[in-house]
Design a protein around this motif. Structure first.
Motif, mmCIF file in Angstrom:
data_model
loop_
_atom_site.group_PDB
_atom_site.id
_atom_site.type_symbol
_atom_site.label_atom_id
_atom_site.label_comp_id
_atom_site.label_asym_id
_atom_site.label_seq_id
_atom_site.Cartn_x
_atom_site.Cartn_y
_atom_site.Cartn_z
ATOM 1 N N PHE A 62 0.818 -1.210 0.000
ATOM 2 C CA PHE A 62 0.000 0.000 0.000
ATOM 3 C C PHE A 62 0.856 1.267 0.000
ATOM 4 O O PHE A 62 0.439 2.323 0.488
ATOM 5 C CB PHE A 62 -0.939 -0.019 1.205
ATOM 6 N N GLY A 63 2.047 1.143 -0.554
ATOM 7 C CA GLY A 63 2.905 2.306 -0.704
ATOM 8 C C GLY A 63 3.905 2.518 0.397
ATOM 9 O O GLY A 63 4.678 3.476 0.357
ATOM 10 N N GLY A 64 3.911 1.658 1.413
ATOM 11 C CA GLY A 64 4.879 1.780 2.490
ATOM 12 C C GLY A 64 6.249 1.277 2.072
ATOM 13 O O GLY A 64 6.412 0.676 1.006
ATOM 14 N N ARG A 65 7.226 1.514 2.907
ATOM 15 C CA ARG A 65 8.614 1.180 2.574
ATOM 16 C C ARG A 65 9.307 0.556 3.770
ATOM 17 O O ARG A 65 9.024 0.902 4.916
ATOM 18 C CB ARG A 65 9.339 2.454 2.152
ATOM 19 N N LEU A 66 10.221 -0.363 3.465
ATOM 20 C CA LEU A 66 11.093 -0.933 4.482
ATOM 21 C C LEU A 66 12.488 -0.362 4.294
ATOM 22 O O LEU A 66 13.044 -0.397 3.190
ATOM 23 C CB LEU A 66 11.150 -2.457 4.354
ATOM 24 N N LEU A 67 13.058 0.178 5.359
ATOM 25 C CA LEU A 67 14.453 0.595 5.381
ATOM 26 C C LEU A 67 15.200 -0.360 6.290
ATOM 27 O O LEU A 67 14.691 -0.734 7.352
ATOM 28 C CB LEU A 67 14.590 2.028 5.894
ATOM 29 N N ALA A 68 16.406 -0.759 5.892
ATOM 30 C CA ALA A 68 17.170 -1.717 6.686
ATOM 31 C C ALA A 68 18.625 -1.294 6.747
ATOM 32 O O ALA A 68 19.158 -0.719 5.804
ATOM 33 C CB ALA A 68 17.057 -3.122 6.090
ATOM 34 N N ALA A 85 16.657 -7.635 -0.641
ATOM 35 C CA ALA A 85 16.675 -8.323 -1.934
ATOM 36 C C ALA A 85 15.491 -9.278 -2.074
ATOM 37 O O ALA A 85 14.904 -9.404 -3.163
ATOM 38 C CB ALA A 85 17.987 -9.088 -2.104
ATOM 39 N N GLU A 86 15.134 -9.946 -0.979
ATOM 40 C CA GLU A 86 13.995 -10.874 -1.024
ATOM 41 C C GLU A 86 12.684 -10.135 -1.291
ATOM 42 O O GLU A 86 11.759 -10.685 -1.906
ATOM 43 C CB GLU A 86 13.880 -11.633 0.306
ATOM 44 N N LEU A 87 12.593 -8.890 -0.829
ATOM 45 C CA LEU A 87 11.349 -8.131 -0.983
ATOM 46 C C LEU A 87 11.260 -7.428 -2.330
ATOM 47 O O LEU A 87 10.194 -7.361 -2.938
ATOM 48 C CB LEU A 87 11.212 -7.121 0.157
ATOM 49 N N VAL A 88 12.378 -6.897 -2.798
ATOM 50 C CA VAL A 88 12.388 -6.250 -4.109
ATOM 51 C C VAL A 88 12.343 -7.291 -5.224
ATOM 52 O O VAL A 88 11.706 -7.102 -6.259
ATOM 53 C CB VAL A 88 13.637 -5.351 -4.265
ATOM 54 N N GLY A 89 13.026 -8.403 -4.990
ATOM 55 C CA GLY A 89 12.971 -9.511 -5.938
ATOM 56 C C GLY A 89 11.832 -10.451 -5.572
ATOM 57 O O GLY A 89 10.672 -10.095 -5.677
ATOM 58 N N ARG A 90 12.195 -11.626 -5.095
ATOM 59 C CA ARG A 90 11.183 -12.569 -4.606
ATOM 60 C C ARG A 90 11.835 -13.519 -3.630
ATOM 61 O O ARG A 90 13.052 -13.715 -3.660
ATOM 62 C CB ARG A 90 10.540 -13.336 -5.751
ATOM 63 N N TYR A 91 11.006 -14.124 -2.788
ATOM 64 C CA TYR A 91 11.515 -15.118 -1.845
ATOM 65 C C TYR A 91 11.386 -16.516 -2.433
ATOM 66 O O TYR A 91 12.373 -17.198 -2.639
ATOM 67 C CB TYR A 91 10.788 -15.015 -0.510
ATOM 68 N N ALA A 92 10.173 -16.938 -2.721
ATOM 69 C CA ALA A 92 9.957 -18.272 -3.276
ATOM 70 C C ALA A 92 9.222 -18.201 -4.613
ATOM 71 O O ALA A 92 9.748 -18.589 -5.649
ATOM 72 C CB ALA A 92 9.187 -19.139 -2.279
ATOM 73 N N GLU A 93 8.020 -17.672 -4.583
ATOM 74 C CA GLU A 93 7.210 -17.578 -5.793
ATOM 75 C C GLU A 93 7.247 -16.158 -6.348
ATOM 76 O O GLU A 93 7.487 -15.205 -5.620
ATOM 77 C CB GLU A 93 5.762 -17.987 -5.487
ATOM 78 N N GLY A 94 6.981 -16.039 -7.645
ATOM 79 C CA GLY A 94 6.948 -14.726 -8.267
ATOM 80 C C GLY A 94 5.830 -13.865 -7.697
ATOM 81 O O GLY A 94 4.735 -14.352 -7.411
ATOM 82 N N PRO A 101 4.758 -9.226 -7.162
ATOM 83 C CA PRO A 101 5.208 -7.857 -7.451
ATOM 84 C C PRO A 101 6.378 -7.458 -6.559
ATOM 85 O O PRO A 101 6.540 -7.979 -5.455
ATOM 86 C CB PRO A 101 3.968 -7.004 -7.127
ATOM 87 N N PRO A 102 7.204 -6.515 -7.023
ATOM 88 C CA PRO A 102 8.295 -6.006 -6.189
ATOM 89 C C PRO A 102 7.768 -5.008 -5.164
ATOM 90 O O PRO A 102 6.789 -4.305 -5.415
ATOM 91 C CB PRO A 102 9.223 -5.318 -7.201
ATOM 92 N N TYR A 103 8.426 -4.958 -4.024
ATOM 93 C CA TYR A 103 8.032 -4.015 -2.976
ATOM 94 C C TYR A 103 9.226 -3.171 -2.547
ATOM 95 O O TYR A 103 10.374 -3.605 -2.621
ATOM 96 C CB TYR A 103 7.421 -4.768 -1.796
ATOM 97 N N SER A 104 8.935 -1.962 -2.089
ATOM 98 C CA SER A 104 9.991 -1.002 -1.784
ATOM 99 C C SER A 104 10.736 -1.379 -0.509
ATOM 100 O O SER A 104 10.164 -1.404 0.572
ATOM 101 C CB SER A 104 9.391 0.403 -1.639
#
Length: 208
Positions: A44-50, A65-74, A76-79
């Motif tokens: 919903f437009g939020g962001r994770l900073l790490a 990387a897991e959130l912008v890419g994917r963990y297991a299944e395809g 959408p990318p997330y910020s």
């Protein structure tokens, strides 16, 4: 050839830490809770900073990387941004303001109320992460700390803590990686639960 005593002890240390992580409500349950929380923020437009230092920096980057890419299944990318990976920002801020500010200024720049800041430290005493936690709370972010044994200063500043009770920094980092994967699994699972009902409603509207 038999494994050395040190190698054996290393594995025992990790087994003990993972057992405690699994059985502690502030371990496994906390990682699942965080994953589900992110599923209500990132789509919903939020962001994770790490952020982290050294090996913990690598762990933080693994998570984003897991959130912008994917963990297991395809999906959408997330910020999700690893603050230590912004090398020009890190070196400029460190040069002009000091190393203690390399994450805090980025949190102030990128963070918005409702975003999540994950700070990883085996000691829980890194000054640049403590400054980042202060900046995150001031900006209205939810601050999560992944640390070694608590109590520690970073845990005291965080809204929620996942601590690994081991005196070994290597064991703490290895257990943190397991916690990150549990978080990602919970994120994907919660995301599927959210998206599937929405698709059903949309299909019914299209039919009507």
């Amino acid at each position: 050839m038999h494994a050395s005593r040190a190698a054996h002890d290393h594995c025992v240390s990790l087994q003990d830490a993972l057992r405690d992580f699994r059985d502690d409500a502030d371990g496994l349950d906390r990682a699942v809770e965080w994953g589900r929380h992110l599923a209500g923020v990132l789509p919903f437009g939020g962001r994770l900073l790490a952020a982290g230092n050294g090996g913990s920096a690598a762990q933080a980057q693994h998570l984003t990387a897991e959130l912008v890419g994917r963990y297991a299944e395809g999906r959408p990318p997330y910020s999700a941004i690893s603050l230590h990976a912004e090398t020009s920002s890190v070196t400029a801020i460190g040069n002009d303001y000091g190393f203690d500010e390399v994450f805090a200024r980025q949190v102030a720049a990128h963070g918005r109320p409702g975003d999540v800041l994950v700070l990883m430290s085996t000691s829980g005493r890194s000054d640049n992460l403590l400054s980042a936690a202060t900046a995150g709370r001031a900006a209205g972010l939810r601050v999560w700390a992944m640390t070694g044994p608590a109590p520690n200063p970073l845990a005291a500043q965080a809204d929620a803590v996942l601590s690994i009770s081991s005196p070994s920094s290597a064991t703490v980092q290895e257990a943190h990686l397991v916690a990150l994967h549990v978080l990602c699994e919970a994120f994907d699972e919660a995301l599927a639960e959210t998206v599937a009902p929405a698709r059903v409603v949309l299909t019914r509207r299209e039919v009507s």
